[in-house]
Design a protein around this motif. Structure first.
Motif, PDB file in Angstrom:
ATOM      1  N   SER A   1       0.823  -1.217   0.000  1.00 20.97           N
ATOM      2  CA  SER A   1       0.000   0.000   0.000  1.00 20.97           C
ATOM      3  C   SER A   1       0.855   1.264   0.000  1.00 20.97           C
ATOM      4  CB  SER A   1      -0.925   0.004   1.213  1.00 20.97           C
ATOM      5  OG  SER A   1      -1.862  -1.046   1.106  1.00 20.97           O
ATOM      6  N   SER A   2       2.041   1.185   0.601  1.00 20.18           N
ATOM      7  CA  SER A   2       2.936   2.349   0.661  1.00 20.18           C
ATOM      8  C   SER A   2       3.748   2.554  -0.612  1.00 20.18           C
ATOM      9  CB  SER A   2       3.910   2.206   1.829  1.00 20.18           C
ATOM     10  OG  SER A   2       3.225   2.196   3.039  1.00 20.18           O
ATOM     11  N   TYR A   3       4.152   1.449  -1.269  1.00 23.39           N
ATOM     12  CA  TYR A   3       5.136   1.560  -2.350  1.00 23.39           C
ATOM     13  C   TYR A   3       4.667   1.168  -3.745  1.00 23.39           C
ATOM     14  CZ  TYR A   3       8.909   2.324   1.004  1.00 23.39           C
ATOM     15  OH  TYR A   3       9.716   2.834   1.965  1.00 23.39           O
ATOM     16  N   HIS A   4       3.639   0.326  -3.891  1.00 27.29           N
ATOM     17  CA  HIS A   4       3.313  -0.194  -5.224  1.00 27.29           C
ATOM     18  C   HIS A   4       2.659   0.877  -6.073  1.00 27.29           C
ATOM     19  CE1 HIS A   4       2.291  -2.995  -8.397  1.00 27.29           C
ATOM     20  NE2 HIS A   4       2.935  -3.951  -7.740  1.00 27.29           N
ATOM     21  N   ARG A   5       3.100   0.991  -7.320  1.00 30.08           N
ATOM     22  CA  ARG A   5       2.611   2.058  -8.190  1.00 30.08           C
ATOM     23  C   ARG A   5       1.275   1.745  -8.845  1.00 30.08           C
ATOM     24  NH1 ARG A   5       7.478   0.312 -10.932  1.00 30.08           N
ATOM     25  NH2 ARG A   5       6.926  -1.128 -12.591  1.00 30.08           N
ATOM     26  N   ASN A   6       0.887   0.455  -8.919  1.00 29.74           N
ATOM     27  CA  ASN A   6      -0.338   0.107  -9.642  1.00 29.74           C
ATOM     28  C   ASN A   6      -1.399  -0.577  -8.795  1.00 29.74           C
ATOM     29  OD1 ASN A   6       0.799   0.941 -12.132  1.00 29.74           O
ATOM     30  ND2 ASN A   6       1.922  -0.967 -12.228  1.00 29.74           N
ATOM     31  N   HIS A   7      -1.005  -1.391  -7.844  1.00 36.41           N
ATOM     32  CA  HIS A   7      -1.958  -2.260  -7.172  1.00 36.41           C
ATOM     33  C   HIS A   7      -2.013  -2.014  -5.669  1.00 36.41           C
ATOM     34  CE1 HIS A   7      -2.564  -4.474 -10.836  1.00 36.41           C
ATOM     35  NE2 HIS A   7      -1.258  -4.579 -10.979  1.00 36.41           N
ATOM     36  N   LYS A   8      -3.082  -2.534  -5.094  1.00 33.49           N
ATOM     37  CA  LYS A   8      -3.314  -2.393  -3.652  1.00 33.49           C
ATOM     38  C   LYS A   8      -3.089  -3.734  -2.960  1.00 33.49           C
ATOM     39  CE  LYS A   8      -4.464   1.845  -4.257  1.00 33.49           C
ATOM     40  NZ  LYS A   8      -3.329   2.691  -4.392  1.00 33.49           N
ATOM     41  N   ALA A   9      -3.496  -3.813  -1.717  1.00 33.07           N
ATOM     42  CA  ALA A   9      -3.337  -5.013  -0.901  1.00 33.07           C
ATOM     43  C   ALA A   9      -4.142  -6.176  -1.474  1.00 33.07           C
ATOM     44  CB  ALA A   9      -3.798  -4.709   0.522  1.00 33.07           C
ATOM     45  N   VAL A  10      -3.741  -7.406  -1.112  1.00 28.97           N
ATOM     46  CA  VAL A  10      -4.459  -8.610  -1.539  1.00 28.97           C
ATOM     47  C   VAL A  10      -5.214  -9.194  -0.350  1.00 28.97           C
ATOM     48  CG1 VAL A  10      -2.794  -9.105  -3.358  1.00 28.97           C
ATOM     49  CG2 VAL A  10      -2.522 -10.161  -1.137  1.00 28.97           C
ATOM     50  N   ALA A  11      -6.237 -10.009  -0.634  1.00 31.16           N
ATOM     51  CA  ALA A  11      -7.088 -10.551   0.421  1.00 31.16           C
ATOM     52  C   ALA A  11      -6.485 -11.770   1.110  1.00 31.16           C
ATOM     53  CB  ALA A  11      -8.455 -10.911  -0.148  1.00 31.16           C
ATOM     54  N   GLY A  12      -5.715 -12.581   0.384  1.00 33.21           N
ATOM     55  CA  GLY A  12      -5.163 -13.793   0.970  1.00 33.21           C
ATOM     56  C   GLY A  12      -3.915 -14.224   0.225  1.00 33.21           C
ATOM     57  N   CYS A  13      -3.234 -15.236   0.767  1.00 35.38           N
ATOM     58  CA  CYS A  13      -1.992 -15.680   0.140  1.00 35.38           C
ATOM     59  C   CYS A  13      -1.638 -17.095   0.585  1.00 35.38           C
ATOM     60  CB  CYS A  13      -0.855 -14.730   0.472  1.00 35.38           C
ATOM     61  SG  CYS A  13      -0.320 -14.829   2.192  1.00 35.38           S
ATOM     62  N   LEU A  14      -0.646 -17.666  -0.072  1.00 43.61           N
ATOM     63  CA  LEU A  14      -0.034 -18.911   0.370  1.00 43.61           C
ATOM     64  C   LEU A  14       1.148 -18.600   1.291  1.00 43.61           C
ATOM     65  CD1 LEU A  14      -0.024 -20.809  -3.039  1.00 43.61           C
ATOM     66  CD2 LEU A  14      -1.472 -21.300  -1.055  1.00 43.61           C
ATOM     67  N   PHE A  15       1.975 -17.618   0.875  1.00 50.69           N
ATOM     68  CA  PHE A  15       3.102 -17.181   1.696  1.00 50.69           C
ATOM     69  C   PHE A  15       3.579 -15.808   1.225  1.00 50.69           C
ATOM     70  CE2 PHE A  15       4.919 -19.801  -1.694  1.00 50.69           C
ATOM     71  CZ  PHE A  15       5.948 -19.014  -2.186  1.00 50.69           C
ATOM     72  N   CYS A  16       4.320 -15.138   2.111  1.00 50.83           N
ATOM     73  CA  CYS A  16       4.895 -13.826   1.809  1.00 50.83           C
ATOM     74  C   CYS A  16       6.376 -13.853   2.152  1.00 50.83           C
ATOM     75  CB  CYS A  16       4.230 -12.725   2.626  1.00 50.83           C
ATOM     76  SG  CYS A  16       2.457 -12.581   2.378  1.00 50.83           S
ATOM     77  N   ILE A  17       7.170 -13.127   1.380  1.00 52.14           N
ATOM     78  CA  ILE A  17       8.621 -13.074   1.555  1.00 52.14           C
ATOM     79  C   ILE A  17       9.054 -11.616   1.509  1.00 52.14           C
ATOM     80  CG2 ILE A  17      10.830 -13.685   0.486  1.00 52.14           C
ATOM     81  CD1 ILE A  17       9.498 -16.181  -0.612  1.00 52.14           C
ATOM     82  N   SER A  18      10.084 -11.292   2.288  1.00 49.89           N
ATOM     83  CA  SER A  18      10.663  -9.948   2.222  1.00 49.89           C
ATOM     84  C   SER A  18      12.164 -10.052   2.001  1.00 49.89           C
ATOM     85  CB  SER A  18      10.389  -9.175   3.512  1.00 49.89           C
ATOM     86  OG  SER A  18      11.091  -9.732   4.599  1.00 49.89           O
ATOM     87  N   VAL A  19      12.754  -8.975   1.498  1.00 46.10           N
ATOM     88  CA  VAL A  19      14.209  -8.830   1.491  1.00 46.10           C
ATOM     89  C   VAL A  19      14.518  -7.625   2.357  1.00 46.10           C
ATOM     90  CG1 VAL A  19      14.769  -9.987  -0.678  1.00 46.10           C
ATOM     91  CG2 VAL A  19      14.193  -7.582  -0.707  1.00 46.10           C
ATOM     92  N   CYS A  20      15.492  -7.807   3.235  1.00 45.14           N
ATOM     93  CA  CYS A  20      15.834  -6.776   4.211  1.00 45.14           C
ATOM     94  C   CYS A  20      17.330  -6.540   4.231  1.00 45.14           C
ATOM     95  CB  CYS A  20      15.397  -7.213   5.614  1.00 45.14           C
ATOM     96  SG  CYS A  20      13.658  -7.606   5.745  1.00 45.14           S
ATOM     97  N   ASP A  21      17.711  -5.392   4.730  1.00 43.19           N
ATOM     98  CA  ASP A  21      19.108  -5.092   5.025  1.00 43.19           C
ATOM     99  C   ASP A  21      19.127  -4.281   6.304  1.00 43.19           C
ATOM    100  OD1 ASP A  21      21.996  -5.021   4.317  1.00 43.19           O
ATOM    101  OD2 ASP A  21      21.594  -2.862   4.345  1.00 43.19           O
ATOM    102  N   ALA A  22      19.880  -4.762   7.266  1.00 43.26           N
ATOM    103  CA  ALA A  22      20.014  -4.093   8.569  1.00 43.26           C
ATOM    104  C   ALA A  22      18.645  -3.809   9.184  1.00 43.26           C
ATOM    105  CB  ALA A  22      20.833  -2.804   8.429  1.00 43.26           C
ATOM    106  N   GLY A  23      17.718  -4.762   9.040  1.00 38.97           N
ATOM    107  CA  GLY A  23      16.405  -4.623   9.639  1.00 38.97           C
ATOM    108  C   GLY A  23      15.412  -3.797   8.853  1.00 38.97           C
ATOM    109  N   LYS A  24      15.842  -3.195   7.748  1.00 34.24           N
ATOM    110  CA  LYS A  24      14.945  -2.368   6.931  1.00 34.24           C
ATOM    111  C   LYS A  24      14.423  -3.210   5.768  1.00 34.24           C
ATOM    112  CE  LYS A  24      14.554   1.677   4.073  1.00 34.24           C
ATOM    113  NZ  LYS A  24      15.204   2.742   3.329  1.00 34.24           N
ATOM    114  N   VAL A  25      13.098  -3.233   5.597  1.00 36.21           N
ATOM    115  CA  VAL A  25      12.486  -3.968   4.497  1.00 36.21           C
ATOM    116  C   VAL A  25      12.715  -3.194   3.198  1.00 36.21           C
ATOM    117  CG1 VAL A  25      10.325  -4.859   3.542  1.00 36.21           C
ATOM    118  CG2 VAL A  25      10.746  -5.001   6.001  1.00 36.21           C
ATOM    119  N   LEU A  26      13.318  -3.882   2.216  1.00 35.64           N
ATOM    120  CA  LEU A  26      13.590  -3.283   0.912  1.00 35.64           C
ATOM    121  C   LEU A  26      12.561  -3.689  -0.131  1.00 35.64           C
ATOM    122  CD1 LEU A  26      17.431  -3.976   0.820  1.00 35.64           C
ATOM    123  CD2 LEU A  26      16.264  -1.903   1.610  1.00 35.64           C
ATOM    124  N   GLY A  27      11.828  -4.769   0.145  1.00 41.51           N
ATOM    125  CA  GLY A  27      10.816  -5.232  -0.791  1.00 41.51           C
ATOM    126  C   GLY A  27      10.080  -6.444  -0.256  1.00 41.51           C
TER     127      GLY A  27
END
Length: 163
Positions: A32-58
């Motif tokens: 919701s903060s970063y995506h240029r085209n789409h909004k949040a989704v209702a459900g999922c199988l799994f979610c993954i993030s990439v981080c550096d020094a505790g900051k989420v990059l994606g």
């Protein structure tokens, strides 16, 4: 360069991105903060993030395919891949999605890009452009829906074997 991070040959390395799980709630907030085209989704199988020094990059959100014809039980879909623009973060997310999906027994992964997007991270991750999807509205005579955005041609990308 990042202080203290050097490769074995002494050259400075880029940020050390770490793959981590993330909740759907946190991933949706990021989208919701970063995506240029789409909004949040209702459900999922799994979610993954990439981080550096505790900051989420994606983040990436993977779920069942939205197209009913692809719902064979062995195919999943990357519903959202969203970064803050950090170099190689999308490729890292797609690679992590592939590894996680294969570990769960999925044989094929699909995702979509808009026609003007080059798909560089998808190509780098081993996806192939499988089909052009013509622009259309979600509504139909029996199920009227108001279009939130103008429909646009997209490409479907696939990784793995057709089931």
């Amino acid at each position: 360069h990042v202080q203290g991070h050097r490769s074995s040959n002494g050259r400075a390395m880029g940020l050390l991105m770490k793959v981590q799980p993330i909740s759907l709630r946190e991933a949706n907030a990021y989208v919701s903060s970063y995506h240029r085209n789409h909004k949040a989704v209702a459900g999922c199988l799994f979610c993954i993030s990439v981080c550096d020094a505790g900051k989420v990059l994606g983040v990436a959100i993977v779920g069942r395919p939205l197209a009913r014809a692809l719902g064979d039980g062995f195919t999943c879909e990357v519903l959202r891949c969203c970064t803050n623009g950090k170099r190689n973060a999308c490729s890292k997310l797609y690679g992590a999605c592939i590894r996680a999906a294969v570990a769960l027994g999925y044989l094929r992964i699909v995702t979509y890009s808009e026609s003007h997007e080059p798909g560089t991270s998808l190509l780098a991750s081993g996806f192939v452009k499988a089909a052009k999807v013509n622009a259309r509205n979600w509504g139909c005579p029996s199920r009227h829906r108001v279009a939130r955005t103008q429909p646009e041609h997209r490409y479907r990308w696939e990784w793995g074997e057709p089931c």
